[in-house]
Design an enzyme around this catalytic site. Structure first.
Site, PDB file in Angstrom:
ATOM      1  N   ILE A 157       0.842  -1.201   0.000  1.00 45.05           N
ATOM      2  CA  ILE A 157       0.000   0.000   0.000  1.00 45.05           C
ATOM      3  C   ILE A 157       0.876   1.250   0.000  1.00 45.05           C
ATOM      4  CG2 ILE A 157      -1.920   1.183   1.143  1.00 45.05           C
ATOM      5  CD1 ILE A 157      -2.479  -1.725   0.162  1.00 45.05           C
ATOM      6  N   GLY A 198       2.253  -6.181   8.130  1.00 49.36           N
ATOM      7  CA  GLY A 198       2.267  -4.750   7.867  1.00 49.36           C
ATOM      8  C   GLY A 198       1.200  -4.383   6.858  1.00 49.36           C
ATOM      9  N   ASP A 199       1.599  -3.657   5.801  1.00 50.14           N
ATOM     10  CA  ASP A 199       0.640  -3.249   4.772  1.00 50.14           C
ATOM     11  C   ASP A 199       0.859  -4.022   3.476  1.00 50.14           C
ATOM     12  OD1 ASP A 199       3.100  -2.068   4.348  1.00 50.14           O
ATOM     13  OD2 ASP A 199       2.257  -0.359   3.283  1.00 50.14           O
ATOM     14  N   GLU A 200       1.392  -5.233   3.595  1.00 52.72           N
ATOM     15  CA  GLU A 200       1.692  -6.037   2.405  1.00 52.72           C
ATOM     16  C   GLU A 200       0.747  -7.236   2.315  1.00 52.72           C
ATOM     17  OE1 GLU A 200       5.479  -8.588   1.031  1.00 52.72           O
ATOM     18  OE2 GLU A 200       5.920  -6.446   1.307  1.00 52.72           O
TER      19      GLU A 200
END
Length: 302
Positions: A157, A198-200
């Site tokens: 993201i 995380g944002d993955e």
């Protein structure tokens, strides 16, 4: 006892059932149990297990124990821990059978909950890396037999850290949950979406007759984020970078494909926001070259 206790004749029909058994099976106490046989007591697959495995062992050794499932009168299955015993007459011939069954529904529910926690991300409910590896291995095995392609996509993201820092981690968590929901809605039921951390996010797209079919999937993913995301009173548009590796062109093993998708993602991020990159072999060569150069520079002064 709170366990079901029953006596069965050699044909597998009930001759005795205790009060706990009536309750467990949902039978009316006035039921004529002589008409209740194995076919009514157990689901079909369990009936086969008892006839083909449990009964032969019990006749040979006198007892059998294992996990099965009873079928209540209303059709609901109850997992049980069961013991089956063979009883002989004075001449040494089998006279009747008896069984004891204990309801293990709560234990099974707890085991399933633990299994889910071990294989799923707690925040989004998506598969985690453990389940991702398992699903990818299974998908590659299917692709080998069907001669299809499998794509692995890594999504990162854009500007997620800025949203987290400015609006707080609670808002960031809500955003990740919304992103997970949109990804699930955009993809096919048989595709796997996992949260890497995380944002993955990682996506496995299987059953691709041609590599070009992946572009349809990519367009659906990007179209899902044309609308803004709602963060309380504020709305924000989300973009992301994507790295893509395809079996068998970019690797034939699980770790190799994941590694190459990660390399492609890194190149996409280096290119700016809202970018996607397909893996190319020269990416690894360039990464290795940069790593060697960095090591050489650190030693240059010496």
């Amino acid at each position: 006892t709170t366990d079901l206790v029953a006596i069965l004749d050699l044909g597998g029909c009930l001759r005795y059932l205790n009060n706990a058994g009536y309750r467990l099976l949902g039978l009316d106490p006035k039921t004529d149990i002589s008409k209740v046989c194995l076919t009514e007591l157990f689901p079909e697959r369990i009936e086969h297990q008892l006839k083909n495995e449990a009964l032969p062992i019990a006749y040979r050794t006198g007892t059998w124990s294992g996990e099965t499932a009873l079928r209540r009168i209303d059709g609901i299955e109850i997992p049980v821990s069961q013991v089956l015993l063979v009883h002989y007459d004075s001449a040494g011939k089998v006279e009747y059978l008896s069984t004891i069954a204990r309801d293990i529904s709560e234990r099974k529910r707890f085991e399933a909950e633990l299994q889910h926690q071990a294989t799923h991300d707690l925040l989004t409910g998506l598969p985690n890396r453990v389940l991702l590896l398992d699903r990818l291995a299974a998908e590659l095995e299917r692709a080998r037999h069907a001669n299809n392609f499998v794509a692995v996509l890594f999504l990162d993201i854009d500007n997620f850290k800025r949203i987290n820092d400015s609006m707080g981690h609670a808002v960031g968590d809500t955003l990740l949950q919304q992103i997970a929901d949109r990804l699930q809605a955009a993809l096919r039921p048989n595709d796997t979406i996992a949260r890497q951390g995380g944002d993955e996010f990682a996506i496995i797209v299987g059953d691709l007759p041609r590599t070009e079919n992946l572009m349809v999937v990519l367009r659906k993913i990007y179209a899902a984020f044309d609308r803004p995301m709602s963060l309380g009173l504020q709305e924000t548009y989300i973009t992301f970078c994507t790295g893509i590796a395809i079996y068998p062109n970019d690797g034939t093993g699980v770790e190799e494909l994941l590694r190459n998708a990660g390399t492609a993602l890194y190149r996409a991020i280096m290119s700016g926001h809202n970018q996607h990159r397909f893996y190319a072999p020269d990416m690894n060569a360039r990464s290795h070259e940069l790593l060697t150069l960095e090591t050489d520079l650190r030693l240059a002064l010496k």
